[in-house]
Design a protein around this motif. Structure first.
Motif, PDB file in Angstrom:
ATOM      1  N   LYS A   1      32.444   6.762 -31.290  1.00 50.31           N
ATOM      2  CA  LYS A   1      33.815   6.324 -31.535  1.00 50.31           C
ATOM      3  C   LYS A   1      34.548   7.474 -32.196  1.00 50.31           C
ATOM      4  N   LEU A   2      35.606   7.929 -31.535  1.00 45.57           N
ATOM      5  CA  LEU A   2      36.374   9.056 -32.055  1.00 45.57           C
ATOM      6  C   LEU A   2      37.690   8.575 -32.645  1.00 45.57           C
ATOM      7  N   THR A   3      38.032   9.180 -33.760  1.00 46.36           N
ATOM      8  CA  THR A   3      39.366   9.008 -34.320  1.00 46.36           C
ATOM      9  C   THR A   3      39.919  10.395 -34.563  1.00 46.36           C
TER      10      THR A   3
ATOM     11  N   LYS B   1      44.956  13.771 -30.465  1.00 55.41           N
ATOM     12  CA  LYS B   1      44.632  13.989 -29.057  1.00 55.41           C
ATOM     13  C   LYS B   1      43.902  15.324 -28.865  1.00 55.41           C
TER      14      LYS B   1
ATOM     15  N   LYS C   1      40.283  15.047 -29.971  1.00 58.14           N
ATOM     16  CA  LYS C   1      39.499  14.306 -28.986  1.00 58.14           C
ATOM     17  C   LYS C   1      39.214  15.168 -27.764  1.00 58.14           C
ATOM     18  N   GLN C   2      40.195  15.961 -27.350  1.00 58.17           N
ATOM     19  CA  GLN C   2      39.990  16.859 -26.216  1.00 58.17           C
ATOM     20  C   GLN C   2      38.951  17.926 -26.549  1.00 58.17           C
TER      21      GLN C   2
ATOM     22  N   VAL D   1      36.435  17.578 -28.568  1.00 58.34           N
ATOM     23  CA  VAL D   1      35.124  16.920 -28.524  1.00 58.34           C
ATOM     24  C   VAL D   1      34.656  16.789 -27.079  1.00 58.34           C
ATOM     25  N   ILE D   2      35.545  16.393 -26.196  1.00 57.19           N
ATOM     26  CA  ILE D   2      35.199  16.289 -24.775  1.00 57.19           C
ATOM     27  C   ILE D   2      34.812  17.659 -24.227  1.00 57.19           C
TER      28      ILE D   2
ATOM     29  N   PHE E   1      31.481   7.386 -24.743  1.00 57.96           N
ATOM     30  CA  PHE E   1      32.545   7.184 -25.728  1.00 57.96           C
ATOM     31  C   PHE E   1      32.904   5.706 -25.809  1.00 57.96           C
TER      32      PHE E   1
ATOM     33  N   SER F   1      35.786   4.394 -26.437  1.00 60.30           N
ATOM     34  CA  SER F   1      37.061   4.140 -25.772  1.00 60.30           C
ATOM     35  C   SER F   1      36.912   4.316 -24.255  1.00 60.30           C
TER      36      SER F   1
ATOM     37  N   LEU G   1      38.816   7.424 -23.108  1.00 57.58           N
ATOM     38  CA  LEU G   1      38.122   8.690 -23.385  1.00 57.58           C
ATOM     39  C   LEU G   1      36.914   8.855 -22.466  1.00 57.58           C
TER      40      LEU G   1
END
Length: 91
Positions: free
Chosen positions: A12-14, A17, A20-21, A23-24, A36, A38, A41
């Motif tokens: 779960k990422l918080t 944007k 999060k990108q 991390v991807i 993920f 979400s 995501l």
């Protein structure tokens, strides 16, 4: 990320944007199998990972073509050209 996925089943990422990108991007670069929390995501991750893999396949094919040896017909044609060049320099 891998530890979190193994321990909790999904990540779960918080954050922003951009975070999060990042991390991807890292998950793709490290070839991690992450799920993920979400769905959005997760879908982004799957699509970007697939695009990355396709790019790798294309690059590998291009590398193989560049390293491909010359066929015997091409070698014979090249030998013929070399002979013609040699003949031009005979005195």
């Amino acid at each position: 990320m891998t530890l979190a996925a193994e321990k909790f089943g999904s990540v779960k990422l918080t954050g922003t944007k951009a975070f999060k990108q990042q991390v991807i991007d890292v998950a793709i670069a490290k070839n991690l199998n992450i799920v993920f929390d979400s769905p959005k995501l997760q879908q982004m991750f799957i699509e970007q990972k697939s695009a990355h893999e396709q790019k790798q396949v294309t690059e590998n094919k291009q590398d193989n073509i560049a390293d491909k040896p010359v066929h015997s017909n091409e070698q014979q044609q090249n030998r013929g050209l070399d002979k013609e060049v040699e003949d031009d320099f005979i005195l």
